[in-house]
Design a protein around this motif. Structure first.
Motif, PDB file in Angstrom:
ATOM      1  N   GLN A 144       0.862  -1.176   0.000  1.00 53.71           N
ATOM      2  CA  GLN A 144       0.000   0.000   0.000  1.00 53.71           C
ATOM      3  C   GLN A 144       0.902   1.231   0.000  1.00 53.71           C
ATOM      4  OE1 GLN A 144      -3.426   0.302  -0.149  1.00 53.71           O
ATOM      5  NE2 GLN A 144      -3.015   2.492  -0.337  1.00 53.71           N
ATOM      6  N   MET A 145       0.751   2.052  -1.019  1.00 48.53           N
ATOM      7  CA  MET A 145       1.607   3.226  -1.172  1.00 48.53           C
ATOM      8  C   MET A 145       0.753   4.485  -1.064  1.00 48.53           C
ATOM      9  SD  MET A 145       4.065   1.944  -4.295  1.00 48.53           S
ATOM     10  CE  MET A 145       2.751   1.919  -5.501  1.00 48.53           C
ATOM     11  N   ASN A 146       1.023   5.271  -0.042  1.00 44.56           N
ATOM     12  CA  ASN A 146       0.297   6.514   0.185  1.00 44.56           C
ATOM     13  C   ASN A 146       1.253   7.699   0.068  1.00 44.56           C
ATOM     14  OD1 ASN A 146      -2.052   5.014   0.800  1.00 44.56           O
ATOM     15  ND2 ASN A 146      -1.480   4.890   2.955  1.00 44.56           N
ATOM     16  N   SER A 147       0.672   8.880  -0.077  1.00 49.19           N
ATOM     17  CA  SER A 147       1.467  10.109  -0.171  1.00 49.19           C
ATOM     18  C   SER A 147       2.584   9.963  -1.193  1.00 49.19           C
ATOM     19  CB  SER A 147       2.048  10.465   1.205  1.00 49.19           C
ATOM     20  OG  SER A 147       1.029  10.627   2.162  1.00 49.19           O
ATOM     21  N   LEU A 148       2.234   9.471  -2.344  1.00 44.66           N
ATOM     22  CA  LEU A 148       3.240   9.201  -3.364  1.00 44.66           C
ATOM     23  C   LEU A 148       3.908  10.476  -3.846  1.00 44.66           C
ATOM     24  CD1 LEU A 148       1.338   6.398  -5.233  1.00 44.66           C
ATOM     25  CD2 LEU A 148       3.686   6.211  -4.404  1.00 44.66           C
TER      26      LEU A 148
END
Length: 115
Positions: A81-85
């Motif tokens: 899960q990748m956030n604030s890319l």
């Protein structure tokens, strides 16, 4: 023969989120470490995150607090899960797995973060 198949890459604006998935097929044994590496244009492949069968995790400093790795041992699957890319997260993301003395790699999935 073990195959790792990734999905979930794509194009996203900075600040957005993506979820990568990877599932192993062709094996009846549980993979040991599973994780994600990435390679940006003109750069070497680097570790993003790895998780053991006991769910112990390790992250690159650049993604700590923004990315979360998890796995489903029953499915031999791993997720990212990748956030604030950020634009610097752009690259080809490769799924990785190890087991029975061998390393396995997926074909890669492109992640592009626009500014």
């Amino acid at each position: 023969q073990v195959q790792l198949v990734e999905s979930g890459g794509g194009l996203v604006q900075a600040g957005g989120s993506l979820r990568l998935s990877c599932a192993a097929s062709g094996t009846i044994f549980r993979l040991n470490a599973m994780g994600w590496y990435r390679q940006a244009p003109g750069k070497q492949r680097e570790l993003v995150a790895v998780v053991s069968t006991g769910s112990s995790t390790n992250y690159a400093d650049s993604v700590k607090g923004r990315f979360t790795i998890s796995r489903d041992n029953g499915k031999n699957a791993v997720y990212l899960q990748m956030n604030s890319l950020k634009p610097e997260d752009t690259g080809v993301y490769y799924c990785y797995g190890s087991g029975l003395g061998s390393d396995y790699w997926g074909q890669g999935t492109q992640v592009t973060v626009s500014s």
